[in-house]
Scaffold this motif. Structure first.
Motif, PDB file in Angstrom:
ATOM      1  N   LYS A 237      63.607 -35.910   2.446  1.00  0.00           N
ATOM      2  CA  LYS A 237      64.725 -36.379   3.270  1.00  0.00           C
ATOM      3  C   LYS A 237      64.625 -37.845   3.688  1.00  0.00           C
ATOM      4  CE  LYS A 237      66.171 -31.858   5.009  1.00  0.00           C
ATOM      5  NZ  LYS A 237      65.321 -31.046   4.125  1.00  0.00           N
ATOM      6  N   ALA A 238      63.650 -38.576   3.165  1.00  0.00           N
ATOM      7  CA  ALA A 238      63.554 -39.999   3.505  1.00  0.00           C
ATOM      8  C   ALA A 238      64.777 -40.764   3.019  1.00  0.00           C
ATOM      9  CB  ALA A 238      62.282 -40.597   2.888  1.00  0.00           C
ATOM     10  N   ILE A 239      65.269 -40.438   1.817  1.00  0.00           N
ATOM     11  CA  ILE A 239      66.449 -41.121   1.282  1.00  0.00           C
ATOM     12  C   ILE A 239      67.652 -40.855   2.186  1.00  0.00           C
ATOM     13  CG2 ILE A 239      67.971 -41.385  -0.700  1.00  0.00           C
ATOM     14  CD1 ILE A 239      65.158 -42.275  -1.329  1.00  0.00           C
ATOM     15  N   GLY A 240      67.809 -39.605   2.604  1.00  0.00           N
ATOM     16  CA  GLY A 240      68.918 -39.255   3.493  1.00  0.00           C
ATOM     17  C   GLY A 240      68.827 -39.967   4.830  1.00  0.00           C
ATOM     18  N   ALA A 241      67.614 -40.100   5.362  1.00  0.00           N
ATOM     19  CA  ALA A 241      67.440 -40.797   6.642  1.00  0.00           C
ATOM     20  C   ALA A 241      67.844 -42.263   6.525  1.00  0.00           C
ATOM     21  CB  ALA A 241      65.995 -40.670   7.105  1.00  0.00           C
ATOM     22  N   LEU A 242      67.511 -42.899   5.392  1.00  0.00           N
ATOM     23  CA  LEU A 242      67.879 -44.294   5.198  1.00  0.00           C
ATOM     24  C   LEU A 242      69.393 -44.453   5.081  1.00  0.00           C
ATOM     25  CD1 LEU A 242      67.093 -47.226   4.792  1.00  0.00           C
ATOM     26  CD2 LEU A 242      66.787 -46.737   2.347  1.00  0.00           C
ATOM     27  N   TYR A 243      70.019 -43.578   4.308  1.00  0.00           N
ATOM     28  CA  TYR A 243      71.478 -43.634   4.205  1.00  0.00           C
ATOM     29  C   TYR A 243      72.115 -43.477   5.583  1.00  0.00           C
ATOM     30  CZ  TYR A 243      72.654 -43.847  -0.770  1.00  0.00           C
ATOM     31  OH  TYR A 243      72.870 -44.276  -2.054  1.00  0.00           O
ATOM     32  N   LEU A 244      71.674 -42.462   6.329  1.00  0.00           N
ATOM     33  CA  LEU A 244      72.284 -42.206   7.627  1.00  0.00           C
ATOM     34  C   LEU A 244      72.067 -43.380   8.573  1.00  0.00           C
ATOM     35  CD1 LEU A 244      73.833 -40.314   9.477  1.00  0.00           C
ATOM     36  CD2 LEU A 244      71.653 -39.247  10.108  1.00  0.00           C
ATOM     37  N   ALA A 245      70.871 -43.945   8.580  1.00  0.00           N
ATOM     38  CA  ALA A 245      70.606 -45.095   9.454  1.00  0.00           C
ATOM     39  C   ALA A 245      71.556 -46.248   9.148  1.00  0.00           C
ATOM     40  CB  ALA A 245      69.155 -45.545   9.295  1.00  0.00           C
ATOM     41  N   SER A 246      71.848 -46.440   7.864  1.00  0.00           N
ATOM     42  CA  SER A 246      72.767 -47.529   7.495  1.00  0.00           C
ATOM     43  C   SER A 246      74.191 -47.234   7.934  1.00  0.00           C
ATOM     44  CB  SER A 246      72.706 -47.771   5.987  1.00  0.00           C
ATOM     45  OG  SER A 246      73.347 -46.723   5.262  1.00  0.00           O
TER      46      SER A 246
ATOM     47  N   GLU B 219      70.548 -51.925   0.798  1.00  0.00           N
ATOM     48  CA  GLU B 219      71.362 -51.050  -0.048  1.00  0.00           C
ATOM     49  C   GLU B 219      70.572 -49.757  -0.308  1.00  0.00           C
ATOM     50  OE1 GLU B 219      73.570 -48.887  -1.584  1.00  0.00           O
ATOM     51  OE2 GLU B 219      74.572 -50.833  -1.249  1.00  0.00           O
ATOM     52  N   PRO B 220      70.887 -48.682   0.429  1.00  0.00           N
ATOM     53  CA  PRO B 220      70.145 -47.430   0.244  1.00  0.00           C
ATOM     54  C   PRO B 220      70.166 -46.918  -1.195  1.00  0.00           C
ATOM     55  CG  PRO B 220      71.470 -47.329   2.234  1.00  0.00           C
ATOM     56  CD  PRO B 220      71.883 -48.572   1.514  1.00  0.00           C
ATOM     57  N   GLY B 221      71.253 -47.200  -1.920  1.00  0.00           N
ATOM     58  CA  GLY B 221      71.338 -46.755  -3.307  1.00  0.00           C
ATOM     59  C   GLY B 221      70.229 -47.310  -4.180  1.00  0.00           C
ATOM     60  N   ASP B 222      69.691 -48.469  -3.810  1.00  0.00           N
ATOM     61  CA  ASP B 222      68.575 -49.036  -4.572  1.00  0.00           C
ATOM     62  C   ASP B 222      67.334 -48.143  -4.449  1.00  0.00           C
ATOM     63  OD1 ASP B 222      70.212 -51.145  -5.236  1.00  0.00           O
ATOM     64  OD2 ASP B 222      69.342 -52.530  -3.769  1.00  0.00           O
ATOM     65  N   TYR B 223      67.143 -47.569  -3.279  1.00  0.00           N
ATOM     66  CA  TYR B 223      65.996 -46.682  -3.059  1.00  0.00           C
ATOM     67  C   TYR B 223      66.200 -45.353  -3.776  1.00  0.00           C
ATOM     68  CZ  TYR B 223      64.475 -50.065   0.414  1.00  0.00           C
ATOM     69  OH  TYR B 223      64.063 -51.239   1.031  1.00  0.00           O
ATOM     70  N   LEU B 224      67.436 -44.878  -3.782  1.00  0.00           N
ATOM     71  CA  LEU B 224      67.738 -43.655  -4.519  1.00  0.00           C
ATOM     72  C   LEU B 224      67.502 -43.866  -6.014  1.00  0.00           C
ATOM     73  CD1 LEU B 224      68.801 -40.760  -4.661  1.00  0.00           C
ATOM     74  CD2 LEU B 224      71.137 -41.685  -4.612  1.00  0.00           C
ATOM     75  N   ALA B 225      67.884 -45.043  -6.512  1.00  0.00           N
ATOM     76  CA  ALA B 225      67.657 -45.355  -7.918  1.00  0.00           C
ATOM     77  C   ALA B 225      66.172 -45.369  -8.242  1.00  0.00           C
ATOM     78  CB  ALA B 225      68.290 -46.703  -8.261  1.00  0.00           C
ATOM     79  N   ARG B 226      65.360 -45.937  -7.352  1.00  0.00           N
ATOM     80  CA  ARG B 226      63.915 -45.947  -7.572  1.00  0.00           C
ATOM     81  C   ARG B 226      63.346 -44.542  -7.591  1.00  0.00           C
ATOM     82  NH1 ARG B 226      61.321 -49.860  -3.241  1.00  0.00           N
ATOM     83  NH2 ARG B 226      59.406 -48.982  -4.162  1.00  0.00           N
ATOM     84  N   TRP B 227      63.815 -43.702  -6.674  1.00  0.00           N
ATOM     85  CA  TRP B 227      63.340 -42.309  -6.637  1.00  0.00           C
ATOM     86  C   TRP B 227      63.663 -41.599  -7.952  1.00  0.00           C
ATOM     87  CZ3 TRP B 227      59.991 -39.181  -4.826  1.00  0.00           C
ATOM     88  CH2 TRP B 227      60.191 -37.799  -4.785  1.00  0.00           C
ATOM     89  N   ALA B 228      64.862 -41.816  -8.465  1.00  0.00           N
ATOM     90  CA  ALA B 228      65.283 -41.154  -9.704  1.00  0.00           C
ATOM     91  C   ALA B 228      64.533 -41.701 -10.914  1.00  0.00           C
ATOM     92  CB  ALA B 228      66.795 -41.315  -9.892  1.00  0.00           C
ATOM     93  N   GLU B 229      64.489 -43.001 -11.042  1.00  0.00           N
ATOM     94  CA  GLU B 229      63.965 -43.619 -12.266  1.00  0.00           C
ATOM     95  C   GLU B 229      62.442 -43.729 -12.267  1.00  0.00           C
ATOM     96  OE1 GLU B 229      67.909 -46.422 -13.094  1.00  0.00           O
ATOM     97  OE2 GLU B 229      66.116 -47.282 -12.169  1.00  0.00           O
ATOM     98  N   GLU B 230      61.872 -44.244 -11.173  1.00  0.00           N
ATOM     99  CA  GLU B 230      60.429 -44.478 -11.146  1.00  0.00           C
ATOM    100  C   GLU B 230      59.625 -43.214 -10.886  1.00  0.00           C
ATOM    101  OE1 GLU B 230      59.313 -47.621  -8.462  1.00  0.00           O
ATOM    102  OE2 GLU B 230      61.118 -48.780  -8.934  1.00  0.00           O
ATOM    103  N   PHE B 231      60.143 -42.341 -10.029  1.00  0.00           N
ATOM    104  CA  PHE B 231      59.352 -41.190  -9.607  1.00  0.00           C
ATOM    105  C   PHE B 231      59.771 -39.876 -10.268  1.00  0.00           C
ATOM    106  CE2 PHE B 231      58.785 -44.331  -6.283  1.00  0.00           C
ATOM    107  CZ  PHE B 231      57.428 -44.253  -6.015  1.00  0.00           C
ATOM    108  N   GLN B 232      61.032 -39.760 -10.670  1.00  0.00           N
ATOM    109  CA  GLN B 232      61.475 -38.535 -11.326  1.00  0.00           C
ATOM    110  C   GLN B 232      61.644 -38.704 -12.831  1.00  0.00           C
ATOM    111  OE1 GLN B 232      61.702 -35.466  -9.582  1.00  0.00           O
ATOM    112  NE2 GLN B 232      60.592 -36.860  -8.224  1.00  0.00           N
TER     113      GLN B 232
END
Length: 360
Positions: free
Chosen positions: A312-321, A332-345
């Motif tokens: 839920k870290a990604i969700g917390a960042l989106y909500l904070a923004s 840009e929270p979407g940049d972090y979501l992209a990293r989670w998808a591409e680098e980690f998944q």
């Protein structure tokens, strides 16, 4: 510790008789493989999420992992290729893992086909504490398959869970990298929301008027992001995942400044039609046109795979923004979501709008 034959050989050698009781597997054996002194060199001892000390023969080369969050973590630390058995929910939510039907050993966290587990010959069986871990321990003990409880969905034990999986799979560096990404996100959130006034939030999950209460992951997201759960005063009864259906009139009375509707998670990109349908349903509710969230243009629809990502870290960042747009104007929270998808998944990222949209 038991010196184990491969489970398939052990089944034949011990004339195992396997029975399945309904959808939930129950395994019994006429004889049990004899214990031997065995060589302990390379063995590994871990303490799991419920405080059990579990001994493994060494870092797992073959694992069964139930729960999509656990499978995301295994993938993120670099051990995804060693998971050989899954639950049906993981197959649905994480299509990029390419889970075949014959790798599915459970429809959920309770009804487990133990015969299928044994046939996969895993070194370890991993599931969260809200799964049937007691039953699994009993059923798999005679086959020498250790059970480790690791609760990847729980925001409060994120670091402990990642470290535990790093130990089980022998991937401490991968675990450290995942923890570092998590800490980077929350370090940013903590820095930016410090000193801000809490913003009233209504977070709705999947079903209309179903919301998270204190103790739930959704409430944790709201508080971490510098918000105030408009239903934060309701009694949870001690349930860590507590949710309740609220009276529609109560939402109007509590007048949230931000509304988030999160539907069921799947890494499959959400079609625009679903966003449009949910927008019309939400904004068409009686009285919602006058909510502060609606008049302030702060109603959001999200795919739970994105907002629940990384515990839920990604969700917390989106909500904070969304709650504090000035403080996060350069983020840009979407940049972090992209990293989670591409680098980690290790999956392609079709863009943040495929998972999260502002609908008002």
């Amino acid at each position: 510790m038991r010196e184990r034959l491969p489970r398939i050989s052990a089944l034949a050698a011990t004339t195992a008789v396997v029975f399945l009781a309904g959808a939930c597997g129950t395994v019994t054996t006429e004889d049990t493989a004899e214990e031997s002194g065995g060589d302990r060199e390379g063995s590994l001892t871990v303490v799991d999420d419920v405080g059990r000390t579990v001994e493994l023969d060494g870092p797992a080369e073959r694992a069964v992992v139930l729960n999509s969050y656990g499978n995301e973590f295994a993938q993120a630390i670099g051990a995804g290729d060693r998971v050989v058995g899954f639950d049906r929910v993981s197959q649905t939510r994480l299509p990029y893992l390419g889970i075949a039907d014959d790798e599915v050993v459970s429809e959920d966290l309770q009804e487990i086909n133990y015969e299928s587990v044994v046939e996969l010959d895993p070194d370890v069986f991993i599931l969260p504490r809200n799964g049937a871990w007691q039953e699994a321990s009993e059923q798999l003990e005679s086959f020498g398959i250790p059970v480790v409880v690791a609760t990847a969905w729980d925001f409060d034990v994120f670091h402990e869970t990642v470290d535990l999986l790093g130990e089980v799979f022998g991937e401490p560096e991968g675990a450290e990298r995942v923890s570092g990404f998590y800490d980077e996100i929350f370090g940013l959130i903590d820095e930016r929301v410090a000193g801000t006034e809490p913003v009233r939030v209504y977070w709705e999950t999947e079903q209309p008027y179903l919301t998270g209460l204190p103790g739930s992951g959704f409430d944790q997201i709201i508080v971490a992001a510098g918000g105030e759960n408009v239903f934060g005063d309701l009694d949870t009864g001690g349930d860590e995942q507590s949710e309740t259906t609220v009276d529609p009139a109560a939402i109007l009375e509590r007048d949230p400044e931000v509304v988030v509707h999160e539907f069921g998670p799947s890494a499959e990109p959400t079609g625009q039609e679903r966003f449009d349908t949910l927008r019309d349903e939400l904004l068409g509710r009686a009285g919602w046109q006058d909510l502060s969230a609606t008049t302030g243009d702060r109603v959001f629809v999200t795919n739970g795979w994105a907002t629940s990502g990384l515990s839920k870290a990604i969700g917390a960042l989106y909500l904070a923004s969304w709650l504090h747009p000035e403080e996060f104007a350069d983020v840009e929270p979407g940049d972090y979501l992209a990293r989670w998808a591409e680098e980690f998944q290790g999956t392609e990222f079709p863009g943040a709008d495929a998972y999260i949209q502002k609908v008002s």
